[in-house]
Design an enzyme around this catalytic site. Structure first.
Site, PDB file in Angstrom:
ATOM      1  N   ASP A  44       0.839  -1.197   0.000  1.00  0.00           N
ATOM      2  CA  ASP A  44       0.000   0.000   0.000  1.00  0.00           C
ATOM      3  C   ASP A  44       0.875   1.249   0.000  1.00  0.00           C
ATOM      4  O   ASP A  44       1.671   1.463   0.908  1.00  0.00           O
ATOM      5  CB  ASP A  44      -0.903   0.007   1.248  1.00  0.00           C
ATOM      6  N   TYR A  49       2.838  10.038  -0.758  1.00  0.00           N
ATOM      7  CA  TYR A  49       3.971   9.520   0.007  1.00  0.00           C
ATOM      8  C   TYR A  49       5.290   9.780  -0.714  1.00  0.00           C
ATOM      9  O   TYR A  49       6.360   9.662  -0.109  1.00  0.00           O
ATOM     10  CB  TYR A  49       3.849   8.013   0.250  1.00  0.00           C
ATOM     11  N   LYS A  74      -3.027   5.663  -3.934  1.00  0.00           N
ATOM     12  CA  LYS A  74      -4.061   6.657  -3.651  1.00  0.00           C
ATOM     13  C   LYS A  74      -3.825   7.926  -4.454  1.00  0.00           C
ATOM     14  O   LYS A  74      -2.673   8.325  -4.669  1.00  0.00           O
ATOM     15  CB  LYS A  74      -4.065   7.014  -2.158  1.00  0.00           C
ATOM     16  N   HIS A 107      -7.620   9.589  -1.560  1.00  0.00           N
ATOM     17  CA  HIS A 107      -6.908   9.662  -0.290  1.00  0.00           C
ATOM     18  C   HIS A 107      -7.696  10.345   0.821  1.00  0.00           C
ATOM     19  O   HIS A 107      -7.531  10.024   1.997  1.00  0.00           O
ATOM     20  CB  HIS A 107      -5.573  10.392  -0.507  1.00  0.00           C
ATOM     21  N   ILE A 236      -2.906  -2.624   7.444  1.00  0.00           N
ATOM     22  CA  ILE A 236      -1.714  -2.193   6.702  1.00  0.00           C
ATOM     23  C   ILE A 236      -0.656  -1.697   7.695  1.00  0.00           C
ATOM     24  O   ILE A 236      -0.463  -0.488   7.872  1.00  0.00           O
ATOM     25  CB  ILE A 236      -2.070  -1.055   5.703  1.00  0.00           C
ATOM     26  N   LYS A 238       3.172  -0.828   9.032  1.00  0.00           N
ATOM     27  CA  LYS A 238       4.387  -0.366   8.347  1.00  0.00           C
ATOM     28  C   LYS A 238       5.570  -0.436   9.303  1.00  0.00           C
ATOM     29  O   LYS A 238       5.410  -0.353  10.522  1.00  0.00           O
ATOM     30  CB  LYS A 238       4.217   1.057   7.840  1.00  0.00           C
ATOM     31  N   VAL A 240      10.265  -0.060   8.953  1.00  0.00           N
ATOM     32  CA  VAL A 240      11.483  -0.182   8.142  1.00  0.00           C
ATOM     33  C   VAL A 240      12.467  -1.132   8.827  1.00  0.00           C
ATOM     34  O   VAL A 240      13.543  -1.381   8.299  1.00  0.00           O
ATOM     35  CB  VAL A 240      12.154   1.193   7.905  1.00  0.00           C
TER      36      VAL A 240
END
Length: 292
Positions: A44, A49, A74, A107, A236, A238, A240
Site C-alpha cells: 500500500d 507519500y 491513492k 486519499h 496495513i 508499516k 522499516v
C-alpha cells in the site's frame, strides 16, 4: 500464509498489507524488498507519500510475477477532478512501472470541495470499467461522506481505508461500510499515528493488550493485528525494521478468544489520533504531485 479477503466485485486481496506511509524514498526499496521476501503480497502506497517509484523498483527486484503482488495506491486531493484524476492514474502507474493497478482509492474526502471529490471518483469508475484498475475505493470517508458519494455515483467503493485501532475503533464508520458491502481497511492498525496516551508506545504498553499477548506468547503488535484480521478488516502495518516486518506478518497461526476480542474492543476512547478528514483541504495540505 496471508489470508485473502474478497472485495464486493469478486477481486481477492491479501488481508494483511505492507504500508510505506512516511517511509523515506531511500529506505522504501529495502523495506518493501524485505516485506516481499517475508511473504507480504499486498503493498500500500500513495502519490502523496512520494515513494511510488521506489515501491515499483522493489517489486521488480523481487522477481515476483506482477499478478502475485497486489498494488494499492491513492490519488491526492491536488489531483481531484475528472481529467485530473485520470492523469493522476498515469502518473502513479508510470512511477510504479505497471500498466494496471489492483486498487486505486481517493486519499481524502475533501468535503469542502466535494464536487471535485465526486468528479475524481467518477474518473475511478471509468478506469475500473476500462480495465485499468481491478478495484476502486476511498480513504478517510466518514458515513456522511459515503452517503453523499453513493448518491452521486454508480459503483460502490470496494474499500474504505480509515484509522481504526484499539483506542479509536470507529464503530459507526465500520457499520456504515458494512451496510454497503465496503471493506474497512486500517491504515494505522497498531496506532502508530496516535498522539495521545503516549502514542504508539502507549498502546504497545497497554496492560490489557500486554496481558493477552503474554497469554499467547506474542507481541502486543501481533495481538492488535490479529484483532483486526479476526474481525474481518484489512490491516496495513508499516515498519522499516526487518525484525518488525517479519513479526507483523507472523499472525496467522494463533487465534484470540471472543472474550479477548471484546476486551480489546473495550479500550476504545472515541478520540481520533490522526487528523480530522474534514481538515484536509488544498489550503491546509497543499502538495503538488510530481509528474515523474
Amino acid at each position: 500464509m496471508n489470508h485473502a479477503l474478497e472485495l464486493d466485485n469478486g477481486v481477492t486481496m491479501p488481508a494483511l498489507g505492507f504500508g510505506v506511509f512516511q517511509t523515506p524514498p531511500d529506505e522504501t526499496v529495502t523495506a518493501v524488498e524485505t516485506a516481499l521476501r517475508t511473504g507480504y503480497r499486498h503493498i500500500d502506497t500513495a502519490a502523496a507519500y512520494l515513494n511510488e517509484r521506489e515501491v515499483g523498483e522493489a517489486i521488480r527486484r523481487s522477481g515476483l510475477p506482477r499478478d502475485e503482488v497486489f498494488i494499492e495506491t491513492k490519488v491526492w486531493i491536488s489531483d481531484y477532478g475528472y481529467d485530473e484524476t485520470l492523469h493522476a492514474f498515469g502518473k502513479s502507474t508510470g512511477k510504479l512501472g505497471v500498466g494496471t493497478l489492483d486498487l486505486l482509492i481517493l486519499h481524502q474526502p475533501m468535503p469542502v470541495y466535494f464536487d471535485r471529490t465526486i468528479a475524481a471518483y467518477r474518473a475511478l469508475e471509468t478506469l475500473l470499467v476500462n480495465g485499468n484498475v481491478r478495484a476502486i475505493g476511498v480513504s478517510n470517508f466518514m458515513p456522511d461522506h459515503l452517503e453523499t458519494l453513493l448518491d452521486a455515483t454508480t459503483i460502490v467503493p470496494a474499500v474504505n481505508q480509515v484509522e481504526p485501532h484499539p483506542y479509536f475503533a470507529q464503530p459507526e464508520v465500520q457499520a456504515a461500510d458494512a451496510a454497503h458491502g465496503i471493506l474497512t481497511q486500517a491504515w494505522s492498525p497498531i496506532g502508530g499515528i496516535t498522539f495521545y496516551r503516549g502514542g504508539a508506545a502507549g498502546m504497545l504498553a497497554d496492560p490489557v493488550i500486554g496481558g493477552i499477548a503474554a497469554e499467547h506468547g506474542r507481541s502486543p503488535a501481533q495481538v492488535m493485528l490479529r484483532w483486526h484480521l479476526q474481525q474481518g478488516r484489512s490491516a496495513i502495518p508499516k515498519s522499516v525494521r526487518p525484525e518488525r516486518i517479519v513479526e507483523n506478518f507472523d499472525v496467522f497461526d494463533f487465534e484470540l478468544t471472543p472474550a479477548e476480542l471484546e476486551a480489546i474492543d473495550g479500550l476504545d476512547t472515541g478520540e481520533r489520533g490522526g487528523p480530522d478528514p474534514a481538515s484536509i483541504t488544498p489550503e491546509t495540505f497543499a502538495r503538488t504531485i510530481p509528474e515523474a
